[in-house]
Every structure is written in structure tokens, then in C-alpha cells.
Design a protein around this motif. Sequence first.
Motif: not given
Length: 177
Positions: A122, A126, A172
Motif C-alpha cells: 500500500r 501510494t 498509509c
Amino acid sequence: MYALVTTLSAWMIPAMIAFIPLYAAYRKVPVYESFVEGAKDGFGTAVGLIPHLVGMITAISMFRASGAMDLMLAAVKPLFERLGVPSEVVPLGLLRPITGAGSLAYTTDLIKTYGPDSMIGRIASTIQGSTDTTLYVLTVYFGAVGIRRTRYALKVGLFSDLVGFVAAIAVCMIVFG
């Protein structure tokens, strides 16, 4: 709602590809001739960019082959580990401003290794979307229009990459942490 957005997304590009020539024909613009003229200009621009691209690729290769990138990574990894940030994403922060293909390959490898729903996957995804290939942008776009003094643009671009890198990690950690 999701189905509507998915359907619109699937049809938007084909609709635009059909709409632009039809609208140009309606406005009596010579579509094919305009396209060919633009392609000629694009070819000249591409040929003019070759020296800039060769210089950038050479500099990137020298940076990586010299071990300078590994030295920089070794210096910052302990700090990130103390902050609770996975050290696996640190090379991406250094690669992304330099090379889009290299950073995408590294992100793909992280996702294959740790999975797309892992914190590392993730954060990497990102970062990929929050930063840009600053050196490539400066080389190609500034080289295309003949801008030679890029000092302030380089500083601002690299600073924005740093902000994007830190913000991607922070978001995140807050959302998925």
C-alpha cells in the motif's frame, strides 16, 4: 454507483477518440492533414530530445553502478526503521524522482513479494501515485523547449517528491496502520 463509474470509465476513452475527429470534421478542420503536421513536429521534438535522454540515462547508470545509491540507503534505513516505517520502501523514495520504469519495476517486485494489501504494498503504491519522475520531467520537457537553467525547478521538484513520499507514508500509516 460503482457499476456506473466502471461503465463510464470503460467508454470514456473510446468516446473521446470518436468525438474529436467528428467534431473537427464538423468544424471543417482537415483532420488527417492536421494529424500529419503534428506528427512531423513531434518527430522533430523527439530527435531533439535524444541527447538529453542519453545524458540522463548515463548519469542514472553511473549513480547506481558507483554504489552511491546503496550508500545513501544504508544511511537512512535505520532512521526509517526507528520510525516504524518499512525499510523496503526507502529505495522507492530514491528511485522515483530518477526513473519511472525503475521505480515501477521496484514497486511491482514489492507487491509480488509482500502482496497488494500489505502495508508495504500500500505504501509503495501510494508513493508511486504521489510523486513524479522529476529528473526525467526536467530533462525531457525543459530540454524540449530549450530551458537550460533548471536550478529552482529542480529544488522545487525534489522537495515536492520528498513531501509526496512522507505524505504517502503518513497517510498509509494513519489509514491502514
